[in-house]
Design a protein around this motif. Structure first.
Motif, PDB file in Angstrom:
ATOM      1  N   VAL A  12      -3.268   0.256 -14.174  1.00 28.37           N
ATOM      2  CA  VAL A  12      -4.692   0.353 -13.817  1.00 28.37           C
ATOM      3  C   VAL A  12      -5.519   0.829 -15.008  1.00 28.37           C
ATOM      4  O   VAL A  12      -6.661   0.399 -15.201  1.00 28.37           O
ATOM      5  N   ASP A  62      -6.283  -8.337  -8.949  1.00 31.89           N
ATOM      6  CA  ASP A  62      -4.928  -7.868  -9.293  1.00 31.89           C
ATOM      7  C   ASP A  62      -4.428  -6.877  -8.251  1.00 31.89           C
ATOM      8  O   ASP A  62      -5.075  -5.849  -8.009  1.00 31.89           O
ATOM      9  N   VAL A 113     -11.073  -8.122  -5.119  1.00 32.80           N
ATOM     10  CA  VAL A 113      -9.916  -7.704  -5.923  1.00 32.80           C
ATOM     11  C   VAL A 113      -9.151  -8.937  -6.403  1.00 32.80           C
ATOM     12  O   VAL A 113      -8.962  -9.899  -5.651  1.00 32.80           O
ATOM     13  N   PHE A 129     -10.332   1.637  -9.050  1.00 32.68           N
ATOM     14  CA  PHE A 129      -9.443   0.758  -8.268  1.00 32.68           C
ATOM     15  C   PHE A 129      -9.523   1.106  -6.785  1.00 32.68           C
ATOM     16  O   PHE A 129      -9.916   2.214  -6.412  1.00 32.68           O
ATOM     17  N   VAL A 140      -1.572  -4.277  -7.468  1.00 30.18           N
ATOM     18  CA  VAL A 140      -0.460  -3.511  -8.041  1.00 30.18           C
ATOM     19  C   VAL A 140       0.371  -2.989  -6.877  1.00 30.18           C
ATOM     20  O   VAL A 140      -0.049  -2.093  -6.139  1.00 30.18           O
ATOM     21  N   LYS A 158     -11.688  -4.606  -9.504  1.00 27.04           N
ATOM     22  CA  LYS A 158     -10.908  -5.846  -9.575  1.00 27.04           C
ATOM     23  C   LYS A 158      -9.422  -5.586  -9.307  1.00 27.04           C
ATOM     24  O   LYS A 158      -8.632  -6.531  -9.251  1.00 27.04           O
ATOM     25  N   LYS A 159      -9.055  -4.309  -9.217  1.00 23.15           N
ATOM     26  CA  LYS A 159      -7.637  -3.975  -9.023  1.00 23.15           C
ATOM     27  C   LYS A 159      -7.452  -3.168  -7.737  1.00 23.15           C
ATOM     28  O   LYS A 159      -8.305  -2.336  -7.406  1.00 23.15           O
TER      29      LYS A 159
END
Ligand code: UTP
Length: 294
Positions: free
Chosen positions: A121, A52, A50, A126, A54, A5-6
């Motif tokens: 994270v 989020d 995804v 990720f 970063v 998801k990241k």
């Protein structure tokens, strides 16, 4: 098993190959036709599920954060003038994904940039996408990051994208040493940063798409500066490969190296030739100049 998801997108480099423009405009904000490089990368990650993003940012990169903010004045003007189609091109951006900015205080290398994301994270797996590599996939095909996520979900192992390059090109890339599992899937035994052709373990290169288990942070934490005095992602990957396991897969899609001038221009031509508004005129123009040049 945890799903992805990241995504981490490092954008704190200096972009020196594009000076002087990168003195004030981040390389990640250079356009392919009408969208910044970075947005194509984010779209690829979002297509893979995804939520989020970063973003690793450095000094003077405010335009990246501004791009994902609401632009009240502009939106108000477009609304008043009833330019709804133009409004739609920007309005979705603020809710498109969660952008989480992390500051890399010094550009100490890609490995250091990725490690900067570890607080955000945490223990989750990720995706990592380098925004100066653009991966085109047809709308009906999974994005390259999605292809990695599918492999990760199936095999529960950190997975990176790889592509075969010419023998004399290996010194431009991180190159993997492999055991072949099948025609498009390899076990990674070692990773070498920009080897000379005579010392290269293979011709399989890493074009900037990865899915990592969070253990990569443990290895990056202890990584010392390597090639060019930078903290190299590849050094952390060696440890991950040897202690946790790492696989590489070839992918469906067209890759552009938009971190150098030629690759950037090639990408712009191809994206212009796909753009519904201008593709016919661009094609006619290219055919005209090709005739004049021949
Ligand atoms: P590159 O080495 O291709 O980018 O790093 P660069 O250093 O900006 O470009 P040149 O070589 O000077 O022209 C790949 C990606 O990693 C990021 C860059 O922003 C780029 O997106 N990066 C690199 C960081 O975020 N931090 C670093 O310390 C190094």
């Amino acid at each position: 098993m945890k799903t992805i998801k990241k995504a981490v997108i490092p954008a704190a480099g200096f972009g020196t190959r594009f000076l002087p423009i990168t003195k004030t405009i981040p390389k990640e904000m250079l356009p392919l036709v009408d969208k910044p490089n970075l947005l194509y990368t984010i779209e690829e990650a979002v297509k893979a599920g995804v939520e989020d993003i970063v973003l690793i940012q450095g000094r003077g990169k405010y335009s990246i954060e501004d791009f994902f903010d609401v632009s009240y004045e502009l939106e108000d003007q477009l609304l008043k003038k009833n330019k709804i189609e133009l409004l739609d091109r920007i309005k979705y951006l603020k809710d498109y994904c969660n952008i989480i900015s992390v500051r890399q205080k010094e550009a100490l290398g890609l490995g250091h940039a990725v490690y900067s994301a570890h607080h955000v994270v945490g223990k989750d797996p990720f995706a990592l996408l380098l925004p100066d590599e653009i991966m085109y996939t047809a709308p009906s095909t999974p994005s390259v990051t999605e292809q990695l996520v599918l492999h990760y979900n199936e095999h529960s192992v950190s997975t990176v994208a790889t592509m075969k390059v010419e023998a004399n090109e290996v010194s431009k890339y991180g190159i993997i040493d492999i055991d072949v599992l099948d025609s498009h899937r390899f076990k990674v035994k070692d990773v070498v940063e920009k080897p000379e052709p005579e010392n290269s373990p293979s011709q399989y290169a890493l074009p900037g798409r990865y899915v990592f288990a969070s253990e990569i942070f443990d290895y990056l934490k202890n990584t010392k500066p390597g090639k060019n005095g930078e903290i190299q992602l590849t050094d952390g990957m060696v440890q991950l490969a040897q202690k946790e396991g790492l696989e590489a897969i070839t992918f469906k899609g067209q890759r552009y190296d938009t971190g150098n001038k030629l690759g950037y221009i090639q990408a712009n031509i191809d994206y212009a030739l796909r753009h519904p508004e201008i593709k016919e005129d661009v094609k006619a123009y290219i055919l005209k100049i090709a005739k004049e040049l021949s």
